[in-house]
Design an enzyme around this catalytic site. Structure first.
Site, short mmCIF file in Angstrom:
data_model
loop_
_atom_site.label_atom_id
_atom_site.label_comp_id
_atom_site.label_asym_id
_atom_site.label_seq_id
_atom_site.Cartn_x
_atom_site.Cartn_y
_atom_site.Cartn_z
N PRO A 2 20.75 85.27 -43.02
CA PRO A 2 19.80 84.41 -43.22
C PRO A 2 19.74 84.01 -44.68
O PRO A 2 20.12 84.92 -45.52
CB PRO A 2 18.47 85.04 -42.74
N GLU A 3 19.48 82.80 -44.98
CA GLU A 3 19.52 82.43 -46.46
C GLU A 3 18.16 82.34 -46.76
O GLU A 3 17.37 82.71 -46.32
CB GLU A 3 20.48 80.98 -46.71
#
Length: 298
Positions: A2-3
């Site tokens: 996940p960013e």
């Protein structure tokens, strides 16, 4: 992984349930995830009030009243959900667009909380166990290895064209590679670098130093790139993150920014830049897929 927008979405989703609540009890389903839990993890956080939820780059920070901070990383498949602390009525609200694990053996950490929302459980589920949780003293958090030397956040005022010019000057390194360096910008990942470069009409293959004048000042293109980085992150946070296959929000729903990706994962599709007749291409840079339009990104 996940960013930043995904982690910020999780932070905002957890805040109403966690901020101001007291940790009544903690359940650990195993002694480790990606790394072992600190040996005194449970005893040090039980009974403590959660002062606030923060974020640094792609890490969630649970800040406790006694100066300790729980650092959480979601890994590849980690997610949080909030449930009523009642085994007869516990459920995960929302509908999922992609199947996720409902097997209790993947609920590795459960925080039993009491606060403004009554008694709730905040559950960390991670089938692949690439996530982790560490415990640090808040006033020494900058010494934590993952945070040492991190650059400014792409959402903060410290990110400016002048700052980027100071980091880009004289660099022959490709623009995308420089932007992915966490010591240049913290939390900016592959997806959003591709999107920001497309919005700024800059090639990911271009030498970083070409955006800086001989006197070290940012060129107009670098000023625009700085604005586009801010814009793409803000748009992704507003949409609830990119919602890749394993990521869910804390209410069980998924964001929709992935449906408006202009170049990321769009190989072979027509470029969406008005008037451009190019096609999105994929190349590999430093082992990562890069998507861009060679016709309009120079």
């Amino acid at each position: 992984m996940p960013e930043l927008p995904e982690v910020e979405t999780v932070r905002r989703g957890l805040t109403p349930a966690m901020e101001g609540s007291t940790i009544r009890k903690v359940y650990l389903g195993r002694p480790d995830l990606r790394f072992p839990f600190p040996g005194d993890f449970v005893s040090l956080i039980e009974g403590k009030r959660i002062v606030s939820l923060g974020r640094r780059a792609k890490y969630l920070l649970i800040e406790l009243e006694d100066g300790l901070t729980v650092i959480c990383h979601l890994g590849m498949s980690g997610s949080f959900r909030v449930e009523v602390d009642d085994t007869e009525s516990a459920q995960t609200p929302g509908e999922f667009h992609h199947a996720r694990s409902k097997d209790g053996k993947h609920d590795h950490v459960i925080f039993y909380l009491e606060g403004n929302q009554g008694r709730v459980c905040v559950i960390y589920n991670d089938p692949r166990r690439f996530g982790f949780m560490h415990l640090v003293v808040r006033n020494k958090i900058d010494l934590y290895p993952a945070f040492a030397g991190l650059g400014p956040e792409p959402t903060g005022n410290a990110l400016s064209a002048d700052y980027l010019a100071s980091r880009f000057a004289g660099k022959s390194q490709p623009l995308k590679t420089t932007l992915l360096d966490q010591k240049v910008i913290a939390g900016l990942g592959n997806i959003y670098v591709c999107e920001a470069l497309w919005r700024a009409h800059l090639s990911p293959l271009r030498a970083s130093g070409t955006l800086v004048t001989a006197t070290g000042k940012p060129k107009a293109q670098l000023v625009e790139l700085t604005e586009k980085i801010r814009d793409v992150i803000a748009d992704a946070i507003a949409a609830g993150g990119s919602s890749l296959r394993d990521h869910i929000q804390t209410d069980g729903t998924l964001g929709y920014f992935q449906h408006s990706f202009s170049v990321y994962d769009q190989e072979g599709e027509p470029c969406r830049t008005p008037g451009c007749k190019g096609t999105v291409e994929r190349v590999v840079q430093a082992g990562r897929s890069t998507f861009y339009c060679a016709a309009c990104q120079k």
